[in-house]
Design a protein around this motif. Sequence first.
Motif, PDB file in Angstrom:
ATOM      1  N   GLN A 122      34.992 -13.596  -5.756  1.00  0.00           N
ATOM      2  CA  GLN A 122      34.610 -12.337  -5.126  1.00  0.00           C
ATOM      3  C   GLN A 122      34.125 -11.320  -6.155  1.00  0.00           C
ATOM      4  N   MET A 123      34.864 -11.215  -7.262  1.00  0.00           N
ATOM      5  CA  MET A 123      34.444 -10.262  -8.290  1.00  0.00           C
ATOM      6  C   MET A 123      33.109 -10.678  -8.896  1.00  0.00           C
ATOM      7  N   PHE A 124      32.943 -11.961  -9.135  1.00  0.00           N
ATOM      8  CA  PHE A 124      31.697 -12.465  -9.710  1.00  0.00           C
ATOM      9  C   PHE A 124      30.530 -12.203  -8.762  1.00  0.00           C
ATOM     10  N   ALA A 125      30.767 -12.397  -7.456  1.00  0.00           N
ATOM     11  CA  ALA A 125      29.716 -12.162  -6.464  1.00  0.00           C
ATOM     12  C   ALA A 125      29.277 -10.704  -6.467  1.00  0.00           C
ATOM     13  N   MET A 126      30.235  -9.789  -6.573  1.00  0.00           N
ATOM     14  CA  MET A 126      29.887  -8.365  -6.614  1.00  0.00           C
ATOM     15  C   MET A 126      29.135  -8.022  -7.903  1.00  0.00           C
ATOM     16  N   MET A 127      29.516  -8.684  -8.995  1.00  0.00           N
ATOM     17  CA  MET A 127      28.841  -8.434 -10.264  1.00  0.00           C
ATOM     18  C   MET A 127      27.392  -8.902 -10.235  1.00  0.00           C
ATOM     19  N   ILE A 128      27.150 -10.095  -9.688  1.00  0.00           N
ATOM     20  CA  ILE A 128      25.786 -10.612  -9.700  1.00  0.00           C
ATOM     21  C   ILE A 128      24.899  -9.872  -8.700  1.00  0.00           C
ATOM     22  N   ALA A 129      25.514  -9.215  -7.692  1.00  0.00           N
ATOM     23  CA  ALA A 129      24.725  -8.390  -6.770  1.00  0.00           C
ATOM     24  C   ALA A 129      24.035  -7.255  -7.532  1.00  0.00           C
ATOM     25  N   LEU A 130      24.682  -6.754  -8.584  1.00  0.00           N
ATOM     26  CA  LEU A 130      24.067  -5.749  -9.455  1.00  0.00           C
ATOM     27  C   LEU A 130      23.226  -6.397 -10.543  1.00  0.00           C
ATOM     28  N   ALA A 131      23.747  -7.471 -11.133  1.00  0.00           N
ATOM     29  CA  ALA A 131      23.122  -8.052 -12.325  1.00  0.00           C
ATOM     30  C   ALA A 131      21.794  -8.743 -12.029  1.00  0.00           C
ATOM     31  N   ILE A 132      21.694  -9.451 -10.906  1.00  0.00           N
ATOM     32  CA  ILE A 132      20.469 -10.207 -10.619  1.00  0.00           C
ATOM     33  C   ILE A 132      19.244  -9.299 -10.564  1.00  0.00           C
ATOM     34  N   PRO A 133      19.255  -8.207  -9.774  1.00  0.00           N
ATOM     35  CA  PRO A 133      18.079  -7.319  -9.803  1.00  0.00           C
ATOM     36  C   PRO A 133      17.846  -6.692 -11.175  1.00  0.00           C
ATOM     37  N   LEU A 134      18.930  -6.281 -11.837  1.00  0.00           N
ATOM     38  CA  LEU A 134      18.807  -5.588 -13.122  1.00  0.00           C
ATOM     39  C   LEU A 134      18.176  -6.472 -14.186  1.00  0.00           C
ATOM     40  N   VAL A 135      18.688  -7.692 -14.356  1.00  0.00           N
ATOM     41  CA  VAL A 135      18.158  -8.564 -15.414  1.00  0.00           C
ATOM     42  C   VAL A 135      16.754  -9.048 -15.088  1.00  0.00           C
ATOM     43  N   ASN A 136      16.433  -9.175 -13.801  1.00  0.00           N
ATOM     44  CA  ASN A 136      15.071  -9.565 -13.433  1.00  0.00           C
ATOM     45  C   ASN A 136      14.074  -8.467 -13.768  1.00  0.00           C
ATOM     46  N   VAL A 137      14.435  -7.222 -13.503  1.00  0.00           N
ATOM     47  CA  VAL A 137      13.568  -6.094 -13.841  1.00  0.00           C
ATOM     48  C   VAL A 137      13.332  -6.046 -15.349  1.00  0.00           C
ATOM     49  N   ILE A 138      14.406  -6.142 -16.125  1.00  0.00           N
ATOM     50  CA  ILE A 138      14.287  -6.061 -17.581  1.00  0.00           C
ATOM     51  C   ILE A 138      13.464  -7.229 -18.127  1.00  0.00           C
ATOM     52  N   SER A 139      13.681  -8.427 -17.570  1.00  0.00           N
ATOM     53  CA  SER A 139      12.960  -9.613 -18.041  1.00  0.00           C
ATOM     54  C   SER A 139      11.462  -9.495 -17.763  1.00  0.00           C
ATOM     55  N   VAL A 140      11.125  -9.013 -16.565  1.00  0.00           N
ATOM     56  CA  VAL A 140       9.712  -8.830 -16.226  1.00  0.00           C
ATOM     57  C   VAL A 140       9.082  -7.767 -17.120  1.00  0.00           C
ATOM     58  N   LEU A 141       9.797  -6.673 -17.362  1.00  0.00           N
ATOM     59  CA  LEU A 141       9.283  -5.614 -18.234  1.00  0.00           C
ATOM     60  C   LEU A 141       9.050  -6.129 -19.654  1.00  0.00           C
ATOM     61  N   ALA A 142       9.933  -7.016 -20.125  1.00  0.00           N
ATOM     62  CA  ALA A 142       9.800  -7.565 -21.481  1.00  0.00           C
ATOM     63  C   ALA A 142       8.507  -8.345 -21.643  1.00  0.00           C
ATOM     64  N   PHE A 143       8.072  -9.026 -20.579  1.00  0.00           N
ATOM     65  CA  PHE A 143       6.847  -9.811 -20.637  1.00  0.00           C
ATOM     66  C   PHE A 143       5.607  -9.023 -20.232  1.00  0.00           C
ATOM     67  N   SER A 144       5.787  -8.005 -19.397  1.00  0.00           N
ATOM     68  CA  SER A 144       4.635  -7.365 -18.749  1.00  0.00           C
ATOM     69  C   SER A 144       3.950  -6.313 -19.595  1.00  0.00           C
ATOM     70  N   GLN A 145       4.537  -5.952 -20.750  1.00  0.00           N
ATOM     71  CA  GLN A 145       3.893  -4.951 -21.601  1.00  0.00           C
ATOM     72  C   GLN A 145       2.518  -5.453 -22.046  1.00  0.00           C
TER      73      GLN A 145
END
Length: 300
Positions: A122-145
């Motif tokens: 349950q705790m992991f599920a709540m964590m990835i609900a925040l982490a999945i969008p966050l790390v995807n945004v950062i990863s795309v930004l890292a490549f998209s410059q």
Amino acid sequence: MNVVMALFPLIMLIAMGYIFKRTQFLTDEFWRGAEKLNYLILFPVLLFNNLAYIKLELATITQVLLALFIIILITALTLWVARAFFHIPIARFGVYVQSQIRFNTYIGLSIMSLLFGAQGMQMFAMMIALAIPLVNVISVLAFSQGQGLKPTQIVFSLIKNPLILGCLIGIVFNLLQLSLFSGLEQLFKILASMSLPLGLICVGAALQFADLKHDYSRLLLNTVGRLMVVPSLAYLICYALNLNQFETIVLVVFFALPTASASYILTRYFNGDSQLMAGVISLQTLCFAVTFPVLMLLLS
């Protein structure tokens, strides 16, 4: 449960996938279909199930989510500073960012289930609900410059992400106290139960040890950073925020996971150094079997 024994079924499933792929026991068409099925249907259903019916204790999880956000942000900012200082090409920089902030959710959820039961899941599920969008945004930004991507394009690509959708719909169901009729609920449970074993087998199939011959220093640096330095940072942040032992262990475990296999797909999409990314994924996954038991021993 002994950590090594808990890891054993995970390692065996990953090894089975690797053997099946290398011996051509299953065709390339099967692996493409299996990955597509898991990514688009089974895993989003698993995330939905884990978030839709749990008791969201936002008051108690706030500090954990704050720690998660701080750790990811510090790691990403450190890499951006390093890029400016060492003049790292975008093709490799995106690989470095993904290797340090993305995480293998299949391995993570399996470990949480085996070691910490429903509470850990349950705790992991709540964590990835925040982490999945966050790390995807950062990863795309890292490549998209320098590639001219508009903010609307980035947002649209995130909205289409089935993992993010699974998390968001699960949270909406939870907050509105909605429920599925019993037949559909049972179907979702069956589909969700298929996701982790199939995902781990696909992780094994995706391993490319031939790429470990490529650029030893960068491979080792990214592996040590992910499996040792970032978990250490997580422990320090947890200590600074005065989190309890269980919360600290879950967060440290989260940041000790190898990077996601899907990092390779994003790297190829943005014409990054996909050979280096494949080597990083493979080496981190291999070394995780050694570093994780040591880490758990230190935390106990």
